[in-house]
Design an enzyme around this catalytic site. Structure first.
Site, PDB file in Angstrom:
ATOM      1  N   TYR A  91       0.828  -1.233   0.056  1.00 48.74           N
ATOM      2  CA  TYR A  91       0.042  -0.102   0.329  1.00 48.74           C
ATOM      3  C   TYR A  91       0.827   1.222  -0.028  1.00 48.74           C
ATOM      4  O   TYR A  91       0.364   2.575  -0.253  1.00 48.74           O
ATOM      5  CB  TYR A  91      -1.052  -0.143   1.183  1.00 48.74           C
ATOM      6  CG  TYR A  91      -2.319  -0.810   0.921  1.00 48.74           C
ATOM      7  CD1 TYR A  91      -3.292  -0.162   0.046  1.00 48.74           C
ATOM      8  CD2 TYR A  91      -2.533  -1.884   1.402  1.00 48.74           C
ATOM      9  CE1 TYR A  91      -4.470  -0.625  -0.225  1.00 48.74           C
ATOM     10  CE2 TYR A  91      -3.844  -2.446   1.094  1.00 48.74           C
ATOM     11  CZ  TYR A  91      -4.789  -1.771   0.347  1.00 48.74           C
ATOM     12  OH  TYR A  91      -5.820  -2.353  -0.104  1.00 48.74           O
TER      13      TYR A  91
ATOM     14  N   GLU B 229      -3.343 -29.939  10.344  1.00 49.00           N
ATOM     15  CA  GLU B 229      -3.385 -29.302   9.086  1.00 49.00           C
ATOM     16  C   GLU B 229      -4.664 -27.911   9.177  1.00 49.00           C
ATOM     17  O   GLU B 229      -4.315 -27.094   8.788  1.00 49.00           O
ATOM     18  CB  GLU B 229      -3.930 -29.902   7.917  1.00 49.00           C
ATOM     19  CG  GLU B 229      -4.224 -29.264   6.627  1.00 49.00           C
ATOM     20  CD  GLU B 229      -4.989 -30.086   5.674  1.00 49.00           C
ATOM     21  OE1 GLU B 229      -5.509 -29.736   4.338  1.00 49.00           O
ATOM     22  OE2 GLU B 229      -4.884 -31.581   5.737  1.00 49.00           O
TER      23      GLU B 229
ATOM     24  N   ASP C 277      -5.490 -33.959   6.032  1.00 44.79           N
ATOM     25  CA  ASP C 277      -6.524 -34.530   5.647  1.00 44.79           C
ATOM     26  C   ASP C 277      -6.126 -35.797   4.622  1.00 44.79           C
ATOM     27  O   ASP C 277      -4.968 -35.814   4.162  1.00 44.79           O
ATOM     28  CB  ASP C 277      -7.223 -33.694   4.442  1.00 44.79           C
ATOM     29  CG  ASP C 277      -8.042 -32.565   5.517  1.00 44.79           C
ATOM     30  OD1 ASP C 277      -8.592 -32.955   6.503  1.00 44.79           O
ATOM     31  OD2 ASP C 277      -8.658 -31.766   4.945  1.00 44.79           O
TER      32      ASP C 277
END
Length: 442
Positions: free
Chosen positions: A185, A271, A323
């Site tokens: 920015y 995770e 997962d």
């Protein structure tokens, strides 16, 4: 036998055959409950964990073999132009500003002599990012490309590079830290989007031979930690057993972390945030002394740095819970051997020898996860899985190969939350304790 009975018997047989192919939830739940009875007393599991922790504390750090040691020495010579791979290191503000000054002075002399100026930038092209078995991580091959202020095609990138160098110099002179978003920015019109400023920031790290944290530009807080850990964050003492369900945000300025202490037996890398919250709320770390942390998905730099530091200073084993899909394994691989976009800093960001605890593809049948809790792999999932099988770091681990092959053969995946089909606390009360008891990791 009457016709009615024969028809009933045939029907029962058909139903039984169907059940053997796709277990009903009640059958799977019954089996899941039977696993609870196989759990030994916690004292027995804790003895196993103490043995694991003891072995880890005595083992040599990854990459300490003679071949890896010689490779590391070669890589450590960051100022040696003959070195094959780029290695960056933490540097103090004075060293970094001095290097920036030298770059700017060289550019000024070139301009005054009428030659214009050009930055020599290490090329981070995909072809230069390779897995090195001796070091067990992805590294960046030392090849440079010119970034001249010469034409429309290259002038903008050279200007962005000069602007980032100027901003970093100002930040270091003030002795403050800013986020990557803050940096973007400062000159939105020039950068265009944050991906541009982020990429050049990595280029600048390579050019200066320093870690990104040495530039005092950090990412926003993302990762969290909870459990048997205390440390000082910029002088403030933090007790991670008193952080509640949400945990303590991992500081983006890892260089300000000091006084790390723990009585944990292992580190549990998770995770997703949902599994983290379950573990935190059930205070899993009190039953089995551990440190639990997550990056809530894709690993960020601060979490990777923090994990490595915990591993190095505490000398604890790291077990991973992800997962059962290709992306879970990709996330695990980033922690272990690095990401390609930050291959230049893999020496500081990787934690080798993480043990894959679960949820593994073979667990779906082993723990009889109901069919309705499994998900079919998409074509893209299958593509990613096959690509992983071709990666050198996967081929190095026979266990990973077998699990990936199982996943691709069954074309099924599952999230950690699939275990909740047996009960919301099944993860902490049965699945993980049984895994630890059986030392079921690869």
């Amino acid at each position: 036998m009457s016709e009615k009975k024969r028809r009933g018997g045939a029907g029962a047989g058909a139903a039984s055959g169907s059940a053997s192919k796709k277990p009903r939830v009640s059958t799977a739940a019954s089996y899941a409950e039977s696993l609870r009875s196989k759990l030994r007393p916690d004292a027995s599991i804790l003895a196993t964990l103490r043995s694991l922790a003891s072995a880890c504390s005595k083992s040599k750090p990854a990459g300490s073999s003679s071949s890896s040691s010689s490779a590391s020495k070669a890589l450590a010579a960051e100022d040696d132009p003959a070195a094959s791979y780029i290695v960056v290191a933490d540097q103090d503000s004075a060293s970094v500003t001095s290097r920036i000054n030298r770059l700017v002075l060289a550019a000024a002399r070139s301009i005054l002599s009428g030659r214009g100026f050009s930055f020599a930038v290490p090329s981070r092209a995909a072809s230069n990012q390779v897995y090195l078995p001796d070091l067990d991580r992805i590294v960046l091959v030392r090849r440079e490309s010119a970034r001249p202020f010469a034409n429309v095609a290259t002038a903008r990138k050279a200007t962005i590079t000069a602007r980032v160098l100027s901003l970093v110099h100002a930040v270091l002179r003030r002795g403050i830290h800013v986020t990557k978003r803050d940096l973007f920015y400062t000159d939105v019109k020039l950068f265009g989007d944050q991906a541009q400023s982020d990429a050049v920031l990595d280029d600048v790290s390579c050019m200066l031979g320093c870690t990104r944290s040495s530039l005092h530009v950090v990412a926003s807080e993302k990762g969290v930690v909870v459990g048997r850990l205390t440390f000082a964050d910029d002088g403030d003492r933090i007790d991670c057993t008193r952080m509640g369900v949400g945990g303590k945000a991992i500081p983006p300025n890892i260089d300000r972390v000091s006084g790390i202490e723990s009585d944990a037996l292992f580190i549990l890398l998770v995770e997703k945030d949902a599994a983290f919250m379950r573990l935190a709320e059930d205070r899993f770390y009190n039953r089995f002394p551990c440190i639990i942390l997550t990056a809530k998905g894709q690993p960020d730099v601060a979490t990777r740095l923090f994990l490595r530091r915990l591993k190095v200073e505490l000398k604890l084993p790291v077990l991973a819970l992800v997962d059962s899909d290709p992306y879970g394994l990709k996330i695990l691989s980033v922690y272990m051997c690095g990401s390609k976009n930050m291959s230049y800093d893999s020496a500081n960001l990787t934690t080798p020898d993480i043990k894959w605890l679960g949820v593994r593809p073979s667990d779906l049948d082993k723990y009889r996860v109901p069919e309705q809790c499994r998900l079919p792999m998409t074509d893209h999932d299958i593509k990613v899985g096959k690509e992983l099988l071709e990666e050198d770091f996967v081929k190095q681990n026979e266990g990973w190969v077998k699990e990936l092959e199982t996943m691709l053969r069954t074309r099924q995946k599952a999230e950690i939350q699939a275990l909740s089909s047996f009960g919301f606390q099944y993860l902490t009360e049965v699945y993980l304790p049984l895994k630890l008891q059986q030392q079921d990791w690869i």
